[in-house]
Enzyme design. Structure first.
Site, mmCIF file in Angstrom:
data_model
loop_
_atom_site.group_PDB
_atom_site.id
_atom_site.type_symbol
_atom_site.label_atom_id
_atom_site.label_comp_id
_atom_site.label_asym_id
_atom_site.label_seq_id
_atom_site.Cartn_x
_atom_site.Cartn_y
_atom_site.Cartn_z
ATOM 1 N N GLY A 37 0.831 -1.192 0.000
ATOM 2 C CA GLY A 37 0.000 0.000 0.000
ATOM 3 C C GLY A 37 0.870 1.247 0.000
ATOM 4 N N GLU A 41 6.302 -5.009 7.845
ATOM 5 C CA GLU A 41 5.515 -4.048 8.626
ATOM 6 C C GLU A 41 6.105 -3.728 9.994
ATOM 7 O OE1 GLU A 41 2.872 -5.748 5.502
ATOM 8 O OE2 GLU A 41 4.273 -6.604 6.943
ATOM 9 N N GLY A 60 0.466 -4.952 0.855
ATOM 10 C CA GLY A 60 -0.789 -5.033 0.117
ATOM 11 C C GLY A 60 -0.706 -5.874 -1.135
ATOM 12 N N ASP A 115 -1.013 -7.257 7.681
ATOM 13 C CA ASP A 115 -2.467 -7.252 7.562
ATOM 14 C C ASP A 115 -2.889 -7.871 6.229
ATOM 15 O OD1 ASP A 115 -1.421 -5.110 6.095
ATOM 16 O OD2 ASP A 115 -3.160 -3.818 6.470
#
Length: 369
Positions: A70, A145, A122, A153
């Site tokens: 992302g 992350e 992502g 995630d």
């Protein structure tokens, strides 16, 4: 060609079409923006209801990356607008991204994803959800992350638990990079092909006689991909499987402090282990705690519950300064000297971590998944 996602179709001689979605932002290694997520979500929903579409093919523009994750630069700027308070735009991005990932996991038609080059964050969420996941000699997967005070995630709370032994926990805590062989071993990919085979693969898929039955068509596609896999060369040497025993020894048990100490105290000339150790050492102590707790809490959850839980955690993280500082140090100023809120893991109390798991709204925006 300037659109952030390109959509096209290939007519199949025996009926129907292959629908192609191409992430088109080479400068950012095809990092996902809010617009890209919205475009993909709308188009995939439309294709799912189009009887002419027999197969979806998902790829990244250029030869360097499928998708590097992302757009955390944009998320940081949005988070800085309202420090400590709701970050509506960024939270909406994550909610829509999770909707997209959930759609891929439950898609009514086969989706072949060409996971060539960098696949992170992502991008891994997109790859993991597809029915036919291709990796190549240049695939490089990571969940970095912890180094920017986020957490794995996009469904990581689901697929990390399905890896052999403690591999999922190890990758989440260390941001270790893995290759195509590792992705196959970890259940993140289905087939290894060479990037040079892409045009031939597409032509072969175009020539198939699709019935419209998802199960039968999926089997047909898998059979065709395996034919090309038999000709593929230069498969990289594995990292995960040869290290499985030591990974299990390092990451076993429920004491995160002990696990982190074991990894931090590794003495080895093994370069892959050394890089994993450095990833952990550079991570946020607070993030290590919430990553570990999220993995514990999500172990028995189904996919819908996982995405609901991930949205709670990410929304609370966006409201905390740790994330903005992590992105600043690693990706903006690139000084790699983040000023974390806590210097050591021992300083991070359970009550501090628990607050990140309290829903910040009366109704979860993904309750209707």
């Amino acid at each position: 060609m300037s659109a952030p996602v390109l959509f096209s179709k290939l007519a199949c001689p025996q009926g129907g079409v292959i629908a192609i979605a191409t992430l088109n932002n080479e400068k950012t290694l095809n990092a996902l923006s809010f617009e890209m997520v919205e475009l993909l979500l709308a188009q995939l929903q439309q294709w799912q209801n189009d009887a002419r579409v027999k197969l979806v093919f998902l790829q990244g523009q250029g030869g360097r990356a499928f998708c590097a994750g992302g757009d955390v630069h944009a998320m940081r700027l949005l988070a800085l607008k309202n420090p400590g308070g709701p970050c509506v735009e960024a939270e909406t991005f994550f909610a829509q991204e999770y909707r997209l990932d959930y759609l891929l996991h439950n898609y009514a038609k086969p989706i072949v994803v060409w996971g060539h080059g960098i696949v992170m964050g992502g991008g891994l969420g997109l790859l993991a959800g597809c029915s036919h996941r291709v990796v190549t000699e240049k695939t490089r997967i990571a969940m970095p992350e912890v180094t920017i005070a986020l957490f794995p995630d996009v469904g990581g709370s689901y697929f990390l638990h399905r890896m052999p032994g403690e591999c999922g926990r190890f990758l989440a805590l260390t941001a270790a990079s893995i290759n195509a062989s590792d992705a196959l071993y970890a259940g993140l990919a289905d087939v290894f092909l060479n990037h040079s085979q892409q045009a031939q693969v597409l032509a072969a898929l175009q020539a198939l006689a699709y019935s419209g039955d998802n199960q039968a068509d999926s089997a047909l596609i898998s059979e065709q991909l395996q034919r090309f896999a038999a000709l593929a060369i230069d498969k990289p040497e594995a990292n995960l499987q040869p290290h499985q025993r030591i990974i299990d020894e390092l990451c076993g048990g429920d004491d995160v402090q002990l696990i982190v100490e074991r990894i931090a105290n590794i003495v080895s000339d093994d370069l892959w282990l050394q890089r994993a150790q450095q990833g952990l050492r550079g991570g946020s102590p607070l993030a290590i705690k919430w990553i570990f707790k999220q993995l514990q809490r999500s172990a028995q959850l189904d996919l819908k519950a996982v995405f609901n839980a991930e949205l709670v955690l990410v929304s609370n993280i966006l409201r905390h300064p740790e994330f903005a500082e992590g992105v600043r140090a690693l990706l903006v100023d690139k000084d790699k000297t983040p000023q974390w809120q806590y210097a050591t893991l021992a300083e991070v109390g359970d009550a501090v971590v628990d607050r990140f798991f309290v829903p910040p709204w009366p109704v979860n925006p993904l309750a209707d998944l």
